[in-house]
Each structure stands twice: as C-alpha cells, then as structure tokens.
Scaffold this active site. Structure first.
Site, PDB file in Angstrom:
ATOM      1  N   HIS A   1     -41.645 -11.191  21.201  1.00 28.97           N
ATOM      2  CA  HIS A   1     -40.788 -12.211  21.795  1.00 28.97           C
ATOM      3  C   HIS A   1     -41.299 -12.651  23.168  1.00 28.97           C
ATOM      4  CE1 HIS A   1     -37.342 -13.974  23.897  1.00 28.97           C
ATOM      5  NE2 HIS A   1     -36.822 -14.241  22.722  1.00 28.97           N
ATOM      6  N   ASP A   2     -41.566 -11.690  24.041  1.00 32.77           N
ATOM      7  CA  ASP A   2     -42.023 -11.995  25.388  1.00 32.77           C
ATOM      8  C   ASP A   2     -43.537 -11.852  25.528  1.00 32.77           C
ATOM      9  OD1 ASP A   2     -39.377 -12.335  25.935  1.00 32.77           O
ATOM     10  OD2 ASP A   2     -39.259 -10.833  27.536  1.00 32.77           O
ATOM     11  N   THR A   3     -44.222 -11.642  24.413  1.00 35.00           N
ATOM     12  CA  THR A   3     -45.664 -11.418  24.461  1.00 35.00           C
ATOM     13  C   THR A   3     -46.350 -12.305  23.417  1.00 35.00           C
ATOM     14  OG1 THR A   3     -45.326  -9.478  23.030  1.00 35.00           O
ATOM     15  CG2 THR A   3     -45.508  -9.087  25.408  1.00 35.00           C
TER      16      THR A   3
END
Length: 453
Positions: free
Chosen positions: A225-227
């Site tokens: 998600h954040d990567t």
C-alpha cells in the site's frame, strides 16, 4: 445514477502508493516473535476439533494492496509462486477503494461504501463468521502490527522498524481488518479475541493451533500500500515462502488464497492477480491457469461449498459474481456460470452504487434475500432482530443526503469524544474527515421515517 469510467478517473485517477522504504524483515522468521510486530502474544488460540471439508480443511486468505494484474504477474516472486499453484487470471475486485472490498469479502456486500472512513456495520448484519461458527469451524484474523488482541482503533502508530532515525509510522489500519468492522463480531468478546497480531500468529503456528479459516493482512508497507509490488514480493519471500514448507501452516488439506484488494489503475476494469496455493492444490494443477470469472465474493461461495455452509443471501449468492473456485467446484459438483468478454461486469466504478453507506445514494440496510440459494445449498442465515419486511424490493428509492444538507446516520468527527477511548486513541485524521458510524436505529429524512434494520 451511474457515472462514466471517465468521470471516475477524473476524480480518482489511480490509487497512490509511496516508495520511501527499503524492505527489512520484521522478524528473524515467520514463526518467531518480534518487537517490530507491536504487542506481545496473548497466548495460544484454542480451537474446536477440525471439521472436514470436501476439498480442504483449512482456508487462508492473504490480501495485498492496490496493484494491477500485469504488475504482479511480471514480478519474480509472484512468477515463482505461480509455479506452485493455480493462477486465477480472471479474478476481479468489486469496487474502489480498499475498505469496501474488505468488508464485502466477509459480509457479501460493500453497502455502497466508497471511502476508507471509520465505519461499523450494525450487529444484525451477518458475516462469514456466523456461517463458520454454525458448523463449529474455527477462525481467526491475523493482523501484522495490530497492537493488542481485538484492537478497535482506526489505526495504530508505532516505532518505524525500517528506519531507526525516522518518526513513528502508522503500520496498522483497521480498514484492512474486515471482520472487526461488523458489530456482529466486534460486540462479541469471544469473537473479538480471535483478532490477533503476528506475535500471536507465531505462537499459534508453533503450538500447531492455527484455526481452519484465516484472514491475514500484512502491515501497510509489506502489503504494497505505502510501498511497491517489489517490496511486497520481498515480504512474501520472507514470510509466505518458508511457511509453504511448514506443515503446521500448510498441510495437504490447506488452500491458500493470495490476492489483492483492488487494481491500482481505476480507468480499466478491476482485474487483480490471484493465486491458489497450498497442499490442497493437486500436483497436476500446479503451474496452471484457471480463467473462470471470479470476484471477492468467490471467497465466500467457495468456503460455503466446501463445508456445506449456509449463505448470507447477498453478493455471495449472486450467480454471476460468486463462482466457486474450479478446484472446489469440481469436487462439490457446483455448476459455475460462464462469464466472459462483455458479460464481465464493470467493477472499477466507485461512489455510484447505492446503499446505506453511500451518502449520495442512501437507503437503509435491508434484509438478506432468504430465497437465494448459495453454493453450500444451506439456508440463508438471518441474525436476530432483522426486519424481514425491509427488503431490497421494498426499500425506498435512494436519497441524496448531501443535496439535502444531511449526512449518513450518526456521522461523527474523528475526534468525537463520545466514542470509546479505544476508537479515539491513536486515530489519524489523514485521508478522512469523518467516522461513519452506521448503527441500528431510526432515521428521519424530509419527514419520512426509515428503520435502518
């Protein structure tokens, strides 16, 4: 009422992801406890005796985030895993963004939701947990970096184990923990206790105490998600690949679903890379492709077919969208629908589906369809307190509450002090300005009174 794909794209062109991290294993192994997981183990889970299924005795869902089919399919770790299982190359998410897909895969509907707000769904709306417990089938949700068993908060911020010099980071988010979003689960202490973190997971593996149905969510960097997809691939190499060789996790009666919540690109239909892995996959099918049309509802219908469960009478009984995985359908005799080409529904639209969680096209929660026949051939499960007179057919026409200057029932600001302290603490306001608290009760709109259930 429905908007065009172009209109959706103008508002939501893609689901964003950051890439400021370099992968580091959060533990020495998937079965070792770690301070990086946040929260010590709560002890070992106690389960009922194993209930045999037709095609498998354990079902494990592992969800990753926001990735287009081709991006995952061309990544080395996923290519390697595909050799060990079945690629489901016509598997589709149900909508955008994340949270509605999660709640749909356990409750059979996303109820019009088109955001990632804090919500909870009334206690007389049933989930797969009701179906499993009716047959004494054990279950649990394992959430990496959830701080304590049954944590109810919107998110949780902890030490950034990837960068010792950085500020604390929000690794856990409740929107990826779907069973906790339903009050029929969250209001029952014995069910709350089955929401566990990865230190609990390690303890349960080591004690050979894993349940029969499992929902596994990596933290918000390990799930991509954040990567990036490459970051998630490294996590799979660290966590999943060793466990595939551990019979306490994966024996010859284990079926593992590795999937994504949604595609990254909103302008094309919502196809996601999905694999079936585990010892329940026959050797003759490893490295093959199944091109049957599936959606997240198929995770419900497949479990129902395998154990002869009741259904929820919602999307899990929609014959077009709830095909049973062929591996299981062939064993149980379930007849799948042939859905191809133009017959495949558009599921990349967002904000256009009416429901009790859509402020722009609102109608109350309705009863399940008790005339529906699910893949398990059981009856439709109906929770106590359901108003059976309020069905889809009898529900009022959707109302645009925004145009009337109104909001969803009991919409509260994120800093509302009337909520339990476990909700308010460690709650971030980034990305959402309200909590949608969808409770049972009565709503009056322009002089009309609607029973919410």
């Amino acid at each position: 009422m429905f908007t065009s794909v172009a209109a959706v794209a103008a508002v939501f062109p893609v689901a964003w992801a950051a890439s400021a991290f370099n992968f580091a294993p959060p533990s020495t192994s998937p079965t070792a406890a770690s301070a990086n997981y946040t929260g010590s183990s709560n002890g070992t889970l106690s389960n009922s005796p194993v209930v045999s299924g037709r095609a498998f005795d354990r079902f494990i869902q592992i969800w990753l985030e926001n990735t287009d089919f081709n991006a995952a399919a061309s990544t080395g770790a996923f290519m390697e895993l595909a050799k060990q299982g079945i690629t489901l190359d016509q598997y589709y998410a149900l909508t955008h963004p994340s949270e509605p897909n999660y709640i749909a895969t356990v409750g059979g509907d996303f109820f019009g939701l088109f955001g990632d707000e804090f919500i909870h769904i009334p206690s007389n709306v049933s989930t797969v947990v009701d179906l499993l417990e009716a047959k004494n089938i054990s279950w649990a949700s394992y959430q990496e970096n959830m701080p304590t068993v049954g944590y109810f908060g919107y998110n949780y911020t902890s030490v950034d184990y990837l960068d010792a010099g950085a500020d604390n980071y929000t690794f856990y988010v409740r929107k990826h923990n779907p069973t906790m979003i339903y009050d029929s689960v969250a209001n029952v202490s014995s069910r709350v206790a089955r929401h566990r973190n990865f230190n609990d997971f390690a303890a349960d593996v080591n004690a050979s105490a894993l349940p029969q149905w499992m929902f596994v969510t990596p933290n918000i960097v390990n799930d991509a998600h954040d990567t990036t997809i490459d970051f998630a691939a490294q996590w799979l190499q660290f966590w999943l690949m060793p466990l595939l060789n551990d019979t306490r996790f994966n024996d010859n009666r284990t079926l593992i679903l590795l999937t994504f919540d949604e595609s990254e690109t909103y302008t094309v239909n919502n196809r996601i890379f999905t694999l079936l892995l585990g010892g329940a996959v026959p050797s003759s099918l490893k490295g093959t492709t199944d091109s049957t049309y599936y959606t997240h509802y198929s995770a419900l219908s497949t479990v129902q077919a395998n154990w002869g469960l009741s259904s929820l009478g919602r999307g899990d009984t929609n014959k077009t969208m709830s095909n049973v995985y062929s591996l299981v359908a062939n064993v149980t005799g379930y007849q799948n629908e042939n859905v191809t080409g133009a017959a495949i529904p558009l599921t990349n639209l967002t904000g256009t589906i009416p429901g009790p969680l859509n402020v722009n096209a609102w109608f109350p929660f309705t009863a399940p369809n008790t005339s529906a026949v699910g893949a398990g051939n059981g009856t439709v499960f109906v929770a106590p307190g359901v108003n059976m007179n309020l069905t889809i057919a009898s529900a009022p026409q959707p109302i645009n509450l925004t145009q009337r200057g109104q909001s969803l029932p009991q919409v509260l600001p994120l800093n509302a002090t009337s909520l339990p302290s476990s909700v308010v603490s460690n709650t971030s306001t980034s990305g959402a300005s309200t909590m949608r608290v969808a409770s049972t009760g009565v709503l009056a709109v322009a002089g009309a009174v609607f029973l919410l259930f």
